[in-house]
Structures are given as C-alpha cells and as structure tokens.
Design a protein around this motif. Structure first.
Motif, short mmCIF file in Angstrom:
data_model
loop_
_atom_site.label_atom_id
_atom_site.label_comp_id
_atom_site.label_asym_id
_atom_site.label_seq_id
_atom_site.Cartn_x
_atom_site.Cartn_y
_atom_site.Cartn_z
N TYR A 32 -18.03 39.64 24.80
CA TYR A 32 -17.86 40.47 25.98
C TYR A 32 -16.52 41.21 25.97
N VAL A 33 -16.56 42.46 26.41
CA VAL A 33 -15.34 43.13 26.83
C VAL A 33 -14.92 42.50 28.15
N MET A 34 -13.64 42.22 28.30
CA MET A 34 -13.13 41.62 29.53
C MET A 34 -12.26 42.61 30.27
N GLY A 35 -12.35 42.54 31.59
CA GLY A 35 -11.56 43.47 32.39
C GLY A 35 -11.07 42.86 33.69
N TRP A 36 -10.12 43.54 34.28
CA TRP A 36 -9.63 43.19 35.62
C TRP A 36 -9.77 44.44 36.50
N ILE A 37 -10.31 44.22 37.67
CA ILE A 37 -10.50 45.27 38.65
C ILE A 37 -9.95 44.75 39.98
N ARG A 38 -9.39 45.63 40.78
CA ARG A 38 -8.84 45.19 42.06
C ARG A 38 -9.40 46.02 43.20
N GLN A 39 -9.35 45.44 44.37
CA GLN A 39 -9.78 46.16 45.57
C GLN A 39 -8.82 45.84 46.70
N CYS A 96 -12.01 39.41 37.95
CA CYS A 96 -12.24 39.36 36.52
C CYS A 96 -13.68 39.79 36.27
N ALA A 97 -13.89 40.53 35.21
CA ALA A 97 -15.23 41.02 34.93
C ALA A 97 -15.49 41.04 33.43
N ALA A 98 -16.76 40.95 33.08
CA ALA A 98 -17.17 40.96 31.67
C ALA A 98 -18.27 41.99 31.46
N ALA A 99 -18.25 42.58 30.29
CA ALA A 99 -19.26 43.59 29.96
C ALA A 99 -19.88 43.28 28.61
N ALA A 100 -21.21 43.28 28.59
CA ALA A 100 -21.94 43.11 27.34
C ALA A 100 -22.13 44.49 26.74
N THR A 101 -21.07 45.00 26.17
CA THR A 101 -21.02 46.39 25.74
C THR A 101 -21.60 46.58 24.35
N PRO A 102 -22.27 47.70 24.10
CA PRO A 102 -22.73 47.98 22.74
C PRO A 102 -21.55 48.26 21.82
N PRO A 103 -21.70 48.04 20.54
CA PRO A 103 -20.57 48.17 19.59
C PRO A 103 -19.93 49.55 19.56
N TYR A 104 -20.71 50.59 19.84
CA TYR A 104 -20.19 51.95 19.69
C TYR A 104 -19.32 52.37 20.89
N ARG A 105 -19.33 51.59 21.96
CA ARG A 105 -18.64 52.00 23.19
C ARG A 105 -17.15 51.69 23.08
N THR A 106 -16.32 52.67 23.33
CA THR A 106 -14.88 52.46 23.25
C THR A 106 -14.34 51.92 24.57
N ILE A 107 -13.19 51.33 24.52
CA ILE A 107 -12.64 50.61 25.66
C ILE A 107 -12.31 51.55 26.83
N ASP A 108 -12.05 52.81 26.54
CA ASP A 108 -11.70 53.71 27.63
C ASP A 108 -12.90 54.02 28.52
N TYR A 109 -14.09 53.65 28.09
CA TYR A 109 -15.29 53.79 28.92
C TYR A 109 -15.08 53.12 30.27
N TYR A 110 -14.38 52.00 30.26
CA TYR A 110 -14.21 51.22 31.49
C TYR A 110 -13.13 51.81 32.38
#
Length: 129
Positions: A32-39, A96-110
């Motif tokens: 998984y790609v891992m991320g942090w998002i805030r609100q 905290c969030a996780a994405a089951a991203t395809p291999p071709y997707r770059t991190i800036d997508y998020y």
C-alpha cells in the motif's frame, strides 16, 4: 483489507514537535501507498503527505513542507508523521490512509486529490498559540 489505527495526537504549544503513528493490521502493508490527511474544523480534508510502498519516495503538501515528514517501517507495519515547528493552523484531526495503487501511479497522484482506499479513525492534534 487493511485496518489502520492512529495514535499520538494531543494538545501542544506552537513551535513544539509531535510524532503521529499509524499501526496497520490485515492486508499486505508493503503493498500500500501510505498517506496522512487532515481535516480542520469547518474545512475540507487536506492532503498532508504520502509515501510509496518502499518509503523511498514521499510527497508533502506545500503547507507543511520543511516541517512535516512521513516515513514508514514495513517490517513493523507502521507509518509515521513527524511534525516539527507546529503552528495553530495545523490544528486538525489527522487521518492515516492506505491506497492499493497500481504500479504505474506516481505518488503525486495523491497530492493532486487522488483517493485513498482505507482510513483510520483519526487522531486529534491541537496546537495552542
């Protein structure tokens, strides 16, 4: 499917540092790609940071660049957000969030608004002036 639990949020003073942790269970964490998002109150969710599967490449929002750092430990199934020089405007619930991203997707997508697939319940960070 991965389950995520955040911890580490609390009340701090402006200028303090804080590290948030995200513990994952279930699923293959390293896939998984891992991320942090805030609100913040009354505001929309805001991307903070993301890390590729290996953690070698990260993306950080301009609003926190130079102050916040995302990292991950695949062996421990953990993701972290190190926050330095905190400001009152950093006050928010941090997810905290996780994405089951395809291999071709770059991190800036998020950072451009790409969706994450799995979310934790959030942890409150409050920065007083």
């Amino acid at each position: 499917q991965v389950q995520l639990v955040e911890s580490g949020g609390r009340l701090v003073q402006a200028g303090d540092s804080l590290r948030l942790s995200c513990a994952a269970s279930g699923g293959l964490f390293s896939s998984y790609v891992m991320g942090w998002i805030r609100q913040a109150p009354g505001k929309e969710r805001e991307f903070v940071a993301a890390a590729t599967r290996s953690g070698d490449t990260t993306e950080t929002a301009d609003s926190v660049k130079g102050r916040f750092t995302i990292s991950r430990d695949n062996a421990k199934k953990m993701a972290y957000l190190q926050m330095n020089s905190l400001k009152p405007e950093d006050t928010a619930v941090y997810y905290c969030a996780a994405a089951a991203t395809p291999p071709y997707r770059t991190i800036d997508y998020y950072s451009r608004g790409g969706a994450f697939d799995f979310w934790g319940q959030g942890t409150q960070v409050t920065v007083s002036s």
